[in-house]
Design an enzyme around this catalytic site. Sequence first.
Site, PDB file in Angstrom:
ATOM      1  N   PHE A   1       5.770   2.654   4.793  1.00  0.00           N
ATOM      2  CA  PHE A   1       5.654   4.115   4.662  1.00  0.00           C
ATOM      3  C   PHE A   1       6.013   4.815   5.976  1.00  0.00           C
ATOM      4  O   PHE A   1       6.986   5.581   6.044  1.00  0.00           O
ATOM      5  CB  PHE A   1       4.225   4.422   4.197  1.00  0.00           C
ATOM      6  CG  PHE A   1       3.741   5.814   4.437  1.00  0.00           C
ATOM      7  CD1 PHE A   1       4.486   6.915   4.033  1.00  0.00           C
ATOM      8  CD2 PHE A   1       2.508   6.024   5.056  1.00  0.00           C
ATOM      9  CE1 PHE A   1       4.028   8.205   4.261  1.00  0.00           C
ATOM     10  CE2 PHE A   1       2.045   7.308   5.271  1.00  0.00           C
ATOM     11  CZ  PHE A   1       2.802   8.400   4.891  1.00  0.00           C
TER      12      PHE A   1
ATOM     13  N   ASP B   1      11.718  -6.237   8.234  1.00  0.00           N
ATOM     14  CA  ASP B   1      10.576  -6.186   7.313  1.00  0.00           C
ATOM     15  C   ASP B   1      10.623  -7.443   6.451  1.00  0.00           C
ATOM     16  O   ASP B   1      11.697  -7.968   6.173  1.00  0.00           O
ATOM     17  CB  ASP B   1      10.636  -4.937   6.409  1.00  0.00           C
ATOM     18  CG  ASP B   1       9.245  -4.490   5.964  1.00  0.00           C
ATOM     19  OD1 ASP B   1       8.570  -5.271   5.265  1.00  0.00           O
ATOM     20  OD2 ASP B   1       8.837  -3.374   6.320  1.00  0.00           O
TER      21      ASP B   1
ATOM     22  N   TYR C   1      -8.306  -6.404   9.811  1.00  0.00           N
ATOM     23  CA  TYR C   1      -7.412  -5.345  10.282  1.00  0.00           C
ATOM     24  C   TYR C   1      -7.864  -4.821  11.649  1.00  0.00           C
ATOM     25  O   TYR C   1      -7.078  -4.755  12.589  1.00  0.00           O
ATOM     26  CB  TYR C   1      -7.397  -4.223   9.251  1.00  0.00           C
ATOM     27  CG  TYR C   1      -6.416  -3.108   9.532  1.00  0.00           C
ATOM     28  CD1 TYR C   1      -5.043  -3.365   9.628  1.00  0.00           C
ATOM     29  CD2 TYR C   1      -6.842  -1.794   9.677  1.00  0.00           C
ATOM     30  CE1 TYR C   1      -4.141  -2.336   9.858  1.00  0.00           C
ATOM     31  CE2 TYR C   1      -5.946  -0.757   9.907  1.00  0.00           C
ATOM     32  CZ  TYR C   1      -4.603  -1.029   9.993  1.00  0.00           C
ATOM     33  OH  TYR C   1      -3.716   0.000  10.221  1.00  0.00           O
TER      34      TYR C   1
ATOM     35  N   ARG D   1      -5.054   3.594  -1.192  1.00  0.00           N
ATOM     36  CA  ARG D   1      -5.582   4.620  -0.295  1.00  0.00           C
ATOM     37  C   ARG D   1      -5.848   5.895  -1.082  1.00  0.00           C
ATOM     38  O   ARG D   1      -5.322   6.116  -2.166  1.00  0.00           O
ATOM     39  CB  ARG D   1      -4.613   4.880   0.860  1.00  0.00           C
ATOM     40  CG  ARG D   1      -4.791   3.829   1.930  1.00  0.00           C
ATOM     41  CD  ARG D   1      -3.930   4.079   3.128  1.00  0.00           C
ATOM     42  NE  ARG D   1      -2.561   3.667   2.876  1.00  0.00           N
ATOM     43  CZ  ARG D   1      -1.660   3.482   3.847  1.00  0.00           C
ATOM     44  NH1 ARG D   1      -1.983   3.680   5.082  1.00  0.00           N
ATOM     45  NH2 ARG D   1      -0.434   3.091   3.556  1.00  0.00           N
TER      46      ARG D   1
ATOM     47  N   LEU E   1       5.684  -1.722  14.083  1.00  0.00           N
ATOM     48  CA  LEU E   1       4.984  -1.009  13.011  1.00  0.00           C
ATOM     49  C   LEU E   1       4.562  -1.942  11.884  1.00  0.00           C
ATOM     50  O   LEU E   1       4.054  -1.490  10.858  1.00  0.00           O
ATOM     51  CB  LEU E   1       5.895   0.085  12.448  1.00  0.00           C
ATOM     52  CG  LEU E   1       5.962   1.394  13.245  1.00  0.00           C
ATOM     53  CD1 LEU E   1       7.347   1.999  13.177  1.00  0.00           C
ATOM     54  CD2 LEU E   1       4.938   2.381  12.717  1.00  0.00           C
TER      55      LEU E   1
ATOM     56  N   THR F   1       4.201  -5.863   2.224  1.00  0.00           N
ATOM     57  CA  THR F   1       3.672  -4.613   1.652  1.00  0.00           C
ATOM     58  C   THR F   1       4.694  -3.477   1.747  1.00  0.00           C
ATOM     59  O   THR F   1       4.438  -2.389   1.236  1.00  0.00           O
ATOM     60  CB  THR F   1       2.358  -4.180   2.356  1.00  0.00           C
ATOM     61  OG1 THR F   1       2.597  -4.033   3.756  1.00  0.00           O
ATOM     62  CG2 THR F   1       1.261  -5.213   2.138  1.00  0.00           C
TER      63      THR F   1
ATOM     64  N   LYS G   1      -5.782  -5.413  15.180  1.00  0.00           N
ATOM     65  CA  LYS G   1      -5.206  -4.313  15.960  1.00  0.00           C
ATOM     66  C   LYS G   1      -5.824  -4.251  17.359  1.00  0.00           C
ATOM     67  O   LYS G   1      -5.137  -3.918  18.328  1.00  0.00           O
ATOM     68  CB  LYS G   1      -5.405  -2.993  15.222  1.00  0.00           C
ATOM     69  CG  LYS G   1      -4.548  -2.850  13.959  1.00  0.00           C
ATOM     70  CD  LYS G   1      -3.065  -2.701  14.288  1.00  0.00           C
ATOM     71  CE  LYS G   1      -2.270  -2.268  13.057  1.00  0.00           C
ATOM     72  NZ  LYS G   1      -0.826  -2.142  13.350  1.00  0.00           N
TER      73      LYS G   1
HETATM   74  N1  UDP Z   1     -11.665   6.628  -1.256  1.00  0.00           N
HETATM   75  C1  UDP Z   1     -12.196   7.186  -2.413  1.00  0.00           C
HETATM   76  N2  UDP Z   1     -11.565   6.906  -3.605  1.00  0.00           N
HETATM   77  C2  UDP Z   1     -10.438   6.130  -3.690  1.00  0.00           C
HETATM   78  C3  UDP Z   1      -9.909   5.589  -2.504  1.00  0.00           C
HETATM   79  C4  UDP Z   1     -10.550   5.848  -1.303  1.00  0.00           C
HETATM   80  O1  UDP Z   1     -13.212   7.907  -2.392  1.00  0.00           O
HETATM   81  O2  UDP Z   1      -9.946   5.919  -4.813  1.00  0.00           O
HETATM   82  C5  UDP Z   1     -12.340   6.922   0.023  1.00  0.00           C
HETATM   83  C6  UDP Z   1     -12.651   5.694   0.875  1.00  0.00           C
HETATM   84  O3  UDP Z   1     -13.894   5.144   0.496  1.00  0.00           O
HETATM   85  C7  UDP Z   1     -12.652   6.290   2.263  1.00  0.00           C
HETATM   86  C8  UDP Z   1     -11.629   7.427   2.190  1.00  0.00           C
HETATM   87  O4  UDP Z   1     -11.467   7.707   0.803  1.00  0.00           O
HETATM   88  O5  UDP Z   1     -13.928   6.825   2.577  1.00  0.00           O
HETATM   89  C9  UDP Z   1     -10.278   7.056   2.798  1.00  0.00           C
HETATM   90  O6  UDP Z   1      -9.913   5.812   2.269  1.00  0.00           O
HETATM   91  P1  UDP Z   1      -8.493   5.168   2.477  1.00  0.00           P
HETATM   92  O7  UDP Z   1      -8.483   3.872   1.728  1.00  0.00           O
HETATM   93  O8  UDP Z   1      -7.417   6.149   2.166  1.00  0.00           O
HETATM   94  O9  UDP Z   1      -8.355   4.903   4.036  1.00  0.00           O
HETATM   95  P2  UDP Z   1      -9.382   4.504   5.194  1.00  0.00           P
HETATM   96  O10 UDP Z   1      -9.602   5.767   5.935  1.00  0.00           O
HETATM   97  O11 UDP Z   1     -10.669   3.991   4.598  1.00  0.00           O
HETATM   98  O12 UDP Z   1      -8.662   3.463   5.948  1.00  0.00           O
END
Ligand code: UDP
Length: 312
Positions: free
Chosen positions: A11, A31, A145, A186, A73, A35, A149
Site C-alpha cells: 500500500f 516485493d 511486529y 485494518r 518498506l 502481502t 520493528k
Molecule cells: N478495529 C475495529 N474493527 C475492525 C478492525 C479494527 O474496531 O473491524 C479497531 C482495532 O481494534 C483498533 C483500531 O480499530 O483499535 C485500529 O485497528 P487497525 O487494525 O486498523 O490498526 P492498529 O492501529 O490496531 O494497528
Amino acid sequence: MRIVVSGAAGFIGSHFCDRLLAEGHTVVALDNFLTGTPGNVAHLHGHPRFRFLTQDITQPFTVPGAVNAVVNLASPASPKDYLDHPIETLDVGSLGTRRMLELAREKDARFLLTSTSECYGDPLVHPQVETYWGNVNPVGPRSCYDESKRFAEALTMAYHRKHGLATNIARIFNTYGPRMKLDDGRVVPAFLDQTLRGEPMTVFGDGSQTRSFCYVSDLVDGLYRLMLSSERYPVNLGNPREMTILEFSRHIRAMTGSQSEIVFQPLPEDDPRQRQPDISKARALLGWEPKVTLEDGLRETVAFFRGLHASA
Ligand code: UDP
C-alpha cells in the site's frame, strides 16, 4: 537518484514509488507478494525509470549497478497479516532489514527504514513523542511486529554508528488511502467493505480506543522529506487528529451514506488504548505536516473501494 524500494507492491510502497518517479528518480522495486498486490504497481510496468524484481529480501540478492538510496518498506503491516505471518514478520524486520542495510553499505547509499508507532506498544505517554521508549508486551500476539520493528530500528542505528551509514528512521502511524487491501483487516478497509456491502460495522471493544488517521499522500511526502534529511533518530509521521473508533465509524457511515448498524465485538489482545503522534519534530526538522482532511482523504478512499466492489 537510483533508489531501491522494498515492499514496493504494498500500500505505502507503491505510492512511494509513484512519488519517486514523479520527482524524476529511477526506481528498482522489490516485493515477494506475501502481502503486497501486483495490481498496486501494474500501472508502472513499462515506465522507463521503473524496474520490478520479485524478491524476498530475507533471501540473498544483488542489485546490479549504482544505487544512491535504499528504502526499506517491506513488512506485513496490518494486525491480521502479521498475526497470520508472525515468523515471516520477524524475519523481514531482522534478516530483511539486515540485507537492505548491507546493500546500502555495499553501494555507499543512504538508507531509510520505515518503522511504526507500534514501537510505543500500548503507550503510557500521550501523545507519543519520539523520546518515549514505549510499553510493548514482548511475548504478546503483536510482539512479532513490534519487536521486529524495534530490532530493525536498533540494527539501523548500529549500522549508522558502526559503519557511518547515512540512515533515517520513520515511525509511521495509522495511514489509509487507495490500494489498501479489501481484506487486510485494518479498520479503514473493514468499515468500508462492511458499509459498501450493507453489512454491520464491527467495532472492537466499546470503541473508546483512539487512533489518528493520516492520508497516504501526506505520509509519502513526510517519508520523502525524511529520506533527504540528515536526522538519524526516529521521526514520527502521522496525522495528529485523534478520535475514538466509535467516532470514526460514524464518519465512515456519513461518508458512504450507509445505514449499517454498529455491532460490538471483543477487543483483540494488546490492542493499544490510545494513539496520537506528536509531530513537533517532523514539523521543525522537515517543515512537514499533514494537509489532507479526513473528509477529503476518505472521499478518495471510498471511491477506490467502490471501484474494487464494482469489479469484484
Ligand atoms: N478495529 C475495529 N474493527 C475492525 C478492525 C479494527 O474496531 O473491524 C479497531 C482495532 O481494534 C483498533 C483500531 O480499530 O483499535 C485500529 O485497528 P487497525 O487494525 O486498523 O490498526 P492498529 O492501529 O490496531 O494497528
